[in-house]
Design a protein around this motif. Structure first.
Motif, mmCIF file in Angstrom:
data_model
loop_
_atom_site.group_PDB
_atom_site.id
_atom_site.type_symbol
_atom_site.label_atom_id
_atom_site.label_comp_id
_atom_site.label_asym_id
_atom_site.label_seq_id
_atom_site.Cartn_x
_atom_site.Cartn_y
_atom_site.Cartn_z
ATOM 1 N N SER A 120 1.076 -1.037 0.364
ATOM 2 C CA SER A 120 0.055 -0.404 -0.267
ATOM 3 C C SER A 120 0.798 1.541 0.073
ATOM 4 N N LEU A 121 2.313 0.983 -0.269
ATOM 5 C CA LEU A 121 2.783 2.311 0.448
ATOM 6 C C LEU A 121 3.655 2.436 -0.600
ATOM 7 N N GLN A 122 2.928 1.900 -1.843
ATOM 8 C CA GLN A 122 3.480 2.692 -3.132
ATOM 9 C C GLN A 122 2.999 4.026 -3.526
ATOM 10 N N VAL A 123 3.571 4.167 -4.871
ATOM 11 C CA VAL A 123 2.732 6.018 -4.899
ATOM 12 C C VAL A 123 2.932 5.412 -7.129
ATOM 13 N N ASN A 124 2.993 6.413 -7.145
ATOM 14 C CA ASN A 124 2.265 6.480 -8.651
ATOM 15 C C ASN A 124 1.188 5.251 -9.769
ATOM 16 N N VAL A 138 13.428 0.894 -11.005
ATOM 17 C CA VAL A 138 13.846 2.617 -11.062
ATOM 18 C C VAL A 138 14.172 3.851 -11.193
ATOM 19 N N VAL A 139 12.692 4.374 -10.393
ATOM 20 C CA VAL A 139 12.243 5.606 -10.786
ATOM 21 C C VAL A 139 11.856 5.502 -8.855
ATOM 22 N N GLY A 140 11.405 4.369 -7.845
ATOM 23 C CA GLY A 140 11.591 4.477 -7.018
ATOM 24 C C GLY A 140 9.979 4.843 -6.367
ATOM 25 N N ASN A 141 9.325 3.816 -7.310
ATOM 26 C CA ASN A 141 7.844 3.841 -6.919
ATOM 27 C C ASN A 141 7.130 2.865 -5.321
ATOM 28 N N SER A 142 8.159 2.224 -5.074
ATOM 29 C CA SER A 142 7.933 1.175 -3.924
ATOM 30 C C SER A 142 7.674 1.986 -2.852
ATOM 31 N N SER A 143 7.962 2.840 -2.451
ATOM 32 C CA SER A 143 7.859 3.250 -1.088
ATOM 33 C C SER A 143 7.874 5.180 -1.602
ATOM 34 N N PRO A 144 6.917 5.320 -0.897
ATOM 35 C CA PRO A 144 7.311 7.614 -0.989
ATOM 36 C C PRO A 144 8.516 8.198 -0.931
ATOM 37 N N GLN A 145 9.285 7.521 -0.097
ATOM 38 C CA GLN A 145 10.664 8.327 -0.189
ATOM 39 C C GLN A 145 11.983 7.806 -0.723
ATOM 40 N N TYR A 146 12.142 7.159 -1.723
ATOM 41 C CA TYR A 146 13.358 6.023 -2.769
ATOM 42 C C TYR A 146 12.935 7.119 -3.943
ATOM 43 N N TRP A 147 12.133 8.122 -4.260
ATOM 44 C CA TRP A 147 13.029 8.386 -4.959
ATOM 45 C C TRP A 147 13.799 9.558 -5.176
ATOM 46 N N TYR A 148 13.977 10.308 -3.440
ATOM 47 C CA TYR A 148 15.279 10.454 -3.430
ATOM 48 C C TYR A 148 16.332 9.673 -3.739
ATOM 49 N N THR A 149 16.394 8.395 -3.773
ATOM 50 C CA THR A 149 17.604 7.243 -3.681
ATOM 51 C C THR A 149 17.674 7.403 -5.393
ATOM 52 N N VAL A 150 16.719 7.169 -5.459
ATOM 53 C CA VAL A 150 16.899 7.120 -7.673
ATOM 54 C C VAL A 150 17.485 8.283 -8.134
ATOM 55 N N MET A 151 17.570 9.533 -7.237
ATOM 56 C CA MET A 151 17.785 10.871 -7.941
ATOM 57 C C MET A 151 19.608 10.942 -7.078
ATOM 58 N N MET A 152 19.853 10.247 -5.822
ATOM 59 C CA MET A 152 20.890 10.260 -5.453
ATOM 60 C C MET A 152 21.646 9.560 -6.071
ATOM 61 N N LEU A 153 21.102 8.325 -6.461
ATOM 62 C CA LEU A 153 22.117 7.182 -7.422
ATOM 63 C C LEU A 153 22.796 8.068 -8.427
ATOM 64 N N GLN A 154 21.937 8.499 -9.480
ATOM 65 C CA GLN A 154 22.257 9.262 -10.520
ATOM 66 C C GLN A 154 23.569 10.055 -10.028
ATOM 67 N N PHE A 155 23.846 10.985 -8.906
ATOM 68 C CA PHE A 155 25.003 11.839 -9.286
ATOM 69 C C PHE A 155 25.729 10.529 -8.653
ATOM 70 N N GLN A 156 26.174 9.181 -7.937
ATOM 71 C CA GLN A 156 27.254 9.060 -7.618
ATOM 72 C C GLN A 156 27.450 8.278 -9.593
ATOM 73 N N VAL A 157 26.391 7.896 -9.756
ATOM 74 C CA VAL A 157 27.291 7.432 -11.648
ATOM 75 C C VAL A 157 27.763 8.304 -12.004
ATOM 76 N N LEU A 158 27.226 9.620 -12.082
ATOM 77 C CA LEU A 158 27.925 10.609 -12.689
ATOM 78 C C LEU A 158 29.622 11.531 -11.909
ATOM 79 N N MET A 159 30.312 10.204 -11.093
ATOM 80 C CA MET A 159 31.199 10.865 -10.075
ATOM 81 C C MET A 159 32.493 10.892 -11.314
#
Length: 387
Positions: A120-124, A138-159
């Motif tokens: 029930s925590l899924q969003v979108n 991939v987009v962090g829909n499994s829980s409300p806060q995981y969009w943060y994680t998806v966004m932060m991981l992109q900056f790690q990839v851009l190292m």
């Protein structure tokens, strides 16, 4: 790259924080602690919307939420600051491998736990097929806060890009200001596009995931990298403007608050308080400066709280990935007590319990994993010794 001698003695500052180096600690650790504590509070505030008894409770939630709506920019600034500081000569493959185990695995495990035990925590868009399940990760829909994680991981990839930009392209100080001017112009255009066409606009559904695309936060990452490479000059600028930061922050809070309350109290949604607008961008930048100045002060005076901040920062990301799952369990344990207690008391108790349990659970998992790893290695070495 020397700082402004009229502001303070940078060399003396570095000598005074030499002891902190034993903790391998810098400003980004304290920034991360503020970011994760604010992010967990956002989760709690969102859950408490349905427990509000009237407009006064809703107004309280909105004011607090507005106050802590700085977490994603602070996270990005801190992540890139620490990344640029510690990885100038790190091989990209080694960095990716380290971050895979440090960041991706915890995200995958907690996201999976949320999908299995609390769907029930899924969003979108909910996961109803294999491909929608992949999309959820991939987009962090499994829980409300995981969009943060998806966004932060992109900056790690851009190292590699960030390291090159900060240490190669910006090796000439004359390039810093032009790059910042161009970057802010691009970022301003991006904010205008999002506000006009996405936020309650014609592309609100088709482009809804732009809020977790790295471009929406790149300005904070760029400033984080510059803050380390030109640390003396960056610190000097903040030192000169430190006395106006709090008044400016309060004025910006009034601005963002008026924008949010213009939507009214009926069906209040924190989705209307977004990062991608000028007022919140300016507010985030001021809060970053304030927390950074506090962090620098704590390092300067060798605060006794530094080991505490270091411990929290070590488990900050993992506590963040777990917090909504933990919060759901905490609310189940509190049960009807949440509605029986005074609203603010219940809010504080649930928040403190969620923070404590989130950090304790991930700390316990980390220690358990270390014990299993050590045991496995000992057994493997014993077998090899026998042969």
């Amino acid at each position: 790259m020397s700082g402004d001698p009229s502001s303070y003695d940078y060399v003396q500052f570095m000598e005074k924080i030499a002891e902190s180096a034993k903790l391998n600690m810098n400003e980004s650790d304290i920034l991360k602690v503020f970011a994760v504590s604010g992010a967990i509070l956002q989760s709690v505030l969102g859950m408490f919307l349905k427990h509000a008894h009237g407009n006064s409770d809703l107004a309280l939630l909105a004011v607090i939420y507005n106050l802590v709506k700085y977490t994603a920019p602070v996270f990005i600034f801190a992540i890139v600051y620490g990344m640029v500081k510690g990885n100038q000569h790190t091989k990209t493959g080694h960095f990716y491998k380290e971050k895979f185990y440090e960041l991706v695995i915890p995200y995958f495990l907690w996201a999976t736990a949320s999908l299995i035990f609390i769907p029930s925590l899924q969003v979108n868009r909910h996961a109803t097929s294999f491909w929608s399940l992949i999309e959820s990760y991939v987009v962090g829909n499994s829980s409300p806060q995981y969009w943060y994680t998806v966004m932060m991981l992109q900056f790690q990839v851009l190292m590699p890009v960030l390291i090159y930009t900060c240490y190669k392209f910006l090796s000439k100080p004359s390039r810093v200001i032009p790059l910042l001017v161009v970057s802010f112009l691009i970022f301003g255009a991006w904010l205008w596009m999002y506000d006009t066409y996405v936020f309650h606009g014609v592309y609100a559904t088709s482009l809804r995931y732009l809020d977790r695309f790295f471009v929406s936060y790149f300005i904070y990452g760029l400033l984080g990298g510059i803050a380390w490479v030109y640390k003396d000059k960056f610190d000097g600028i903040l030192h000169r403007i430190q006395f106006i930061l709090i008044p400016v922050m309060l004025l910006l809070l009034i601005w963002t608050g008026r924008e949010f309350f213009s939507f009214g109290f009926e069906d209040m949604s924190f989705g209307n308080l977004i990062y991608l607008k000028p007022s919140m961008t300016l507010y985030s930048l001021v809060v970053i400066a304030l927390i950074y100045m506090l962090a620098r002060h704590l390092l300067l005076v060798q605060s006794r709280t530094l080991p505490f901040y270091k411990w929290l920062s070590t488990y900050a990301y993992r506590a963040f990935t777990a917090n909504v799952f933990i919060l759901y369990v905490v609310l189940k344990l509190f049960g009807g007590l949440v509605d029986q207690l005074p609203f603010l008391v219940a809010l504080v108790l649930v928040y403190l319990t969620t923070v404590a349990c989130s950090f304790c659970v991930v700390y316990g998992f980390a220690k358990g994993y270390s014990w299993i790893k050590r045991t496995f290695l000992k057994n493997e070495m014993a077998v090899q010794a026998e042969h």
